[in-house]
Design a protein around this motif. Structure first.
Motif, PDB file in Angstrom:
ATOM      1  N   LEU A 123      35.569  -6.358 112.406  1.00 20.81           N
ATOM      2  CA  LEU A 123      34.970  -7.692 112.923  1.00 20.81           C
ATOM      3  C   LEU A 123      33.654  -7.700 113.744  1.00 20.81           C
ATOM      4  O   LEU A 123      33.384  -8.594 113.998  1.00 20.81           O
ATOM      5  CB  LEU A 123      36.030  -8.172 114.100  1.00 20.81           C
ATOM      6  N   CYS A 124      33.203  -6.632 113.639  1.00 25.31           N
ATOM      7  CA  CYS A 124      31.802  -6.365 114.365  1.00 25.31           C
ATOM      8  C   CYS A 124      30.963  -6.805 113.895  1.00 25.31           C
ATOM      9  O   CYS A 124      30.639  -6.628 112.155  1.00 25.31           O
ATOM     10  CB  CYS A 124      31.616  -4.709 114.810  1.00 25.31           C
ATOM     11  N   ARG A 125      30.012  -7.883 114.434  1.00 29.56           N
ATOM     12  CA  ARG A 125      28.733  -8.207 113.656  1.00 29.56           C
ATOM     13  C   ARG A 125      27.575  -7.621 113.800  1.00 29.56           C
ATOM     14  O   ARG A 125      26.452  -8.299 113.449  1.00 29.56           O
ATOM     15  CB  ARG A 125      28.655  -9.760 114.209  1.00 29.56           C
ATOM     16  N   TRP A 163      37.370  -0.565 119.380  1.00 30.65           N
ATOM     17  CA  TRP A 163      36.372  -1.458 118.811  1.00 30.65           C
ATOM     18  C   TRP A 163      36.898  -1.707 116.938  1.00 30.65           C
ATOM     19  O   TRP A 163      37.363  -0.534 116.590  1.00 30.65           O
ATOM     20  CB  TRP A 163      35.045  -0.444 118.546  1.00 30.65           C
ATOM     21  N   TRP A 212      28.817  -0.820 120.564  1.00 29.67           N
ATOM     22  CA  TRP A 212      29.944  -0.122 120.070  1.00 29.67           C
ATOM     23  C   TRP A 212      29.728   0.662 118.688  1.00 29.67           C
ATOM     24  O   TRP A 212      30.303   1.244 118.236  1.00 29.67           O
ATOM     25  CB  TRP A 212      31.192  -0.903 120.072  1.00 29.67           C
ATOM     26  N   PHE A 213      29.164  -0.167 117.647  1.00 28.91           N
ATOM     27  CA  PHE A 213      29.089   0.183 116.293  1.00 28.91           C
ATOM     28  C   PHE A 213      28.039   1.633 116.431  1.00 28.91           C
ATOM     29  O   PHE A 213      28.108   2.409 115.432  1.00 28.91           O
ATOM     30  CB  PHE A 213      28.296  -0.661 115.477  1.00 28.91           C
ATOM     31  N   CYS A 249      31.681 -10.147 123.516  1.00 29.73           N
ATOM     32  CA  CYS A 249      31.667 -10.023 121.939  1.00 29.73           C
ATOM     33  C   CYS A 249      31.937 -11.099 121.302  1.00 29.73           C
ATOM     34  O   CYS A 249      33.042 -11.837 121.516  1.00 29.73           O
ATOM     35  CB  CYS A 249      32.941  -9.086 121.767  1.00 29.73           C
ATOM     36  N   PRO A 250      31.137 -11.796 120.433  1.00 27.66           N
ATOM     37  CA  PRO A 250      31.307 -13.006 119.769  1.00 27.66           C
ATOM     38  C   PRO A 250      32.277 -12.790 118.601  1.00 27.66           C
ATOM     39  O   PRO A 250      32.829 -13.926 118.003  1.00 27.66           O
ATOM     40  CB  PRO A 250      30.139 -13.511 119.419  1.00 27.66           C
ATOM     41  N   GLY A 251      32.775 -11.586 118.392  1.00 24.29           N
ATOM     42  CA  GLY A 251      33.444 -11.606 117.115  1.00 24.29           C
ATOM     43  C   GLY A 251      34.791 -10.960 117.308  1.00 24.29           C
ATOM     44  O   GLY A 251      35.908 -10.790 116.385  1.00 24.29           O
ATOM     45  N   GLY A 295      25.066  -6.465 118.875  1.00 25.16           N
ATOM     46  CA  GLY A 295      24.507  -6.024 119.928  1.00 25.16           C
ATOM     47  C   GLY A 295      24.615  -6.554 121.657  1.00 25.16           C
ATOM     48  O   GLY A 295      24.450  -6.033 122.533  1.00 25.16           O
ATOM     49  N   ALA A 296      25.459  -7.635 121.448  1.00 22.11           N
ATOM     50  CA  ALA A 296      25.822  -8.176 122.697  1.00 22.11           C
ATOM     51  C   ALA A 296      26.703  -7.493 123.705  1.00 22.11           C
ATOM     52  O   ALA A 296      26.369  -7.722 124.982  1.00 22.11           O
ATOM     53  CB  ALA A 296      26.556  -9.557 122.534  1.00 22.11           C
ATOM     54  N   ALA A 346      35.844  -8.228 118.348  1.00 21.09           N
ATOM     55  CA  ALA A 346      35.867  -6.715 117.797  1.00 21.09           C
ATOM     56  C   ALA A 346      36.151  -5.951 118.836  1.00 21.09           C
ATOM     57  O   ALA A 346      36.351  -4.825 118.409  1.00 21.09           O
ATOM     58  CB  ALA A 346      34.533  -6.582 117.351  1.00 21.09           C
ATOM     59  N   LEU A 347      36.378  -6.446 120.195  1.00 19.87           N
ATOM     60  CA  LEU A 347      36.787  -5.395 120.959  1.00 19.87           C
ATOM     61  C   LEU A 347      38.096  -5.739 121.819  1.00 19.87           C
ATOM     62  O   LEU A 347      38.328  -6.873 122.104  1.00 19.87           O
ATOM     63  CB  LEU A 347      35.696  -5.341 122.232  1.00 19.87           C
TER      64      LEU A 347
HETATM   65  S1  SF4 Z   1      29.320  -7.587 120.837  1.00 18.30           S
HETATM   66 FE1  SF4 Z   1      31.089  -7.351 119.453  1.00 18.30          FE
HETATM   67  S2  SF4 Z   1      30.424  -8.177 117.516  1.00 18.30           S
HETATM   68 FE2  SF4 Z   1      28.466  -7.560 118.836  1.00 18.30          FE
HETATM   69  S3  SF4 Z   1      28.038  -5.376 118.325  1.00 18.30           S
HETATM   70 FE3  SF4 Z   1      29.227  -5.453 120.019  1.00 18.30          FE
HETATM   71  S4  SF4 Z   1      31.234  -5.095 119.250  1.00 18.30           S
HETATM   72 FE4  SF4 Z   1      30.240  -6.009 117.500  1.00 18.30          FE
END
Ligand code: SF4
Ligand code: SF4
Length: 306
Positions: free
Chosen positions: A62-64, A58, A80-81, A101-103, A67-68, A105-106
């Motif tokens: 890049l994490c927004r 993670w 993940w956060f 994940c839209p960002g 919660g997706a 980040a994973l």
């Molecule tokens: S889906 Fe990606 S951007 Fe959204 S909270 Fe989870 S890790 Fe962060």
């Protein structure tokens, strides 16, 4: 199936390949990182190498925090956060959160490949290896945890005239090292401490089997450079380095590299949502490193630059 076809088909788990490595043996190296390690060093600089299976990383930046990932998770894990290390036991690496994940980040750390694919990639780099005196380095993790895969890569590369180095922690069965030695030009052999109790405490493993394997490898005629990671405040005092150099020499080693502490690992702990164990540690100064290298030379060993 021919022997070569059987070697090519050997499957294994990697977590990275670096085709421009310069510190894992002579010349330009293609460093191949095999996943899985038997040690639990408190200072581990590759925590993503330890588990012998893929893991989700993670990237906080890049994490927004949308919660997706939690919505997509069939195990109903937290986003993940908010995840804690203990959640990992329930993650089945399905990749659902990565897709959602839209960002970006994973990312899944760890993928299967074949020895043939690794050897083909090494062969493409042969002109660069030839010019620099380089080759392929199997590292990790611990390559001997995947013995058939490691032997297959080494044998295929050797068969194509590619120099093969293996970095090992030595915490493995002798027969695995013995097999690998048939197809290896150089071992980079980690020796993490000379004090058995402290070694056990800091790595989770006994020192004696590791030094036994080192002795046997050298007696077998293998070319070996001992490598010592210098951990600040742990075993980087002049007395500690003298004891490690003496132990290496008594095992028959003639060359040794001191590896200054690398603080770059802290970010990797964040990927895996684990606390970084050495937040205060700083690399040794150039002057301190020179003094410690002098101690190694005084013990009768050739000092090899990292
Ligand atoms: S889906 Fe990606 S951007 Fe959204 S909270 Fe989870 S890790 Fe962060
Ligand atoms: S990989 Fe699958 S099980 Fe693991 S956290 Fe992501 S969605 Fe959940």
């Amino acid at each position: 199936m021919t022997d070569t076809a059987a070697l090519r088909a050997q499957r294994g788990l990697l977590f990275a390949v670096d085709e421009t490595a310069t510190h894992d043996g002579p010349g330009l190296r293609m460093s191949v990182y095999l996943k899985g390690c038997p040690l639990r060093c408190v200072w581990c600089h590759s925590p993503e190498s330890i588990a012998p299976k893929p893991e989700v990383a993670w990237y906080e930046a890049l994490c927004r925090k949308c919660g997706a990932c939690a919505t997509a998770c069939p195990e109903k894990l937290a986003p993940w956060f908010e995840q804690m290390p203990e959640h990992r036991a329930r993650c089945r690496q399905c990749g659902g959160c990565i897709e959602a994940c839209p960002g970006d980040a994973l990312e899944l750390k760890g993928y299967e490949t074949t020895a043939g694919e690794v050897a083909d990639a090494a062969e493409r780099l042969r002109p660069f290896f030839a010019r620099s005196g380089g080759g392929i380095t199997l590292t990790g993790g611990e390559p001997t945890l995947q013995p058939d895969f490691a032997v297959a890569i080494a044998a295929l590369c050797r068969g194509r005239g590619v120099h093969v180095a293996v970095e090992t922690c030595g915490c493995t069965g002798w027969e695995r090292l013995d097999r690998l030695a048939d197809a290896t030009d150089l071992f980079l052999y980690d020796l993490k401490d000379a004090d058995p109790a402290r070694h056990r405490r800091n790595t989770g493993a006994e020192l004696a089997p590791i030094t036994d394997n080192l002795r046997r490898l050298i007696t077998r005629g293998a070319d070996v450079i001992v490598r010592v990671p210098l951990i600040p405040g742990c075993h980087d005092s002049p007395a500690d380095v003298a004891a490690i150099a003496t132990l290496a020499r008594d095992c028959g080693a003639r060359r040794l590299t001191l590896l200054p502490f690398n603080p770059a690992a802290s970010g990797k702990y964040s990927w895996l949502r684990r606390p970084y164990p050495l937040p205060e540690a700083r690399p040794q100064s150039a002057e301190a490193l020179r003094r410690l290298e002098g101690i190694v030379a005084d013990a009768g060993l050739e000092v090899v630059s990292p």
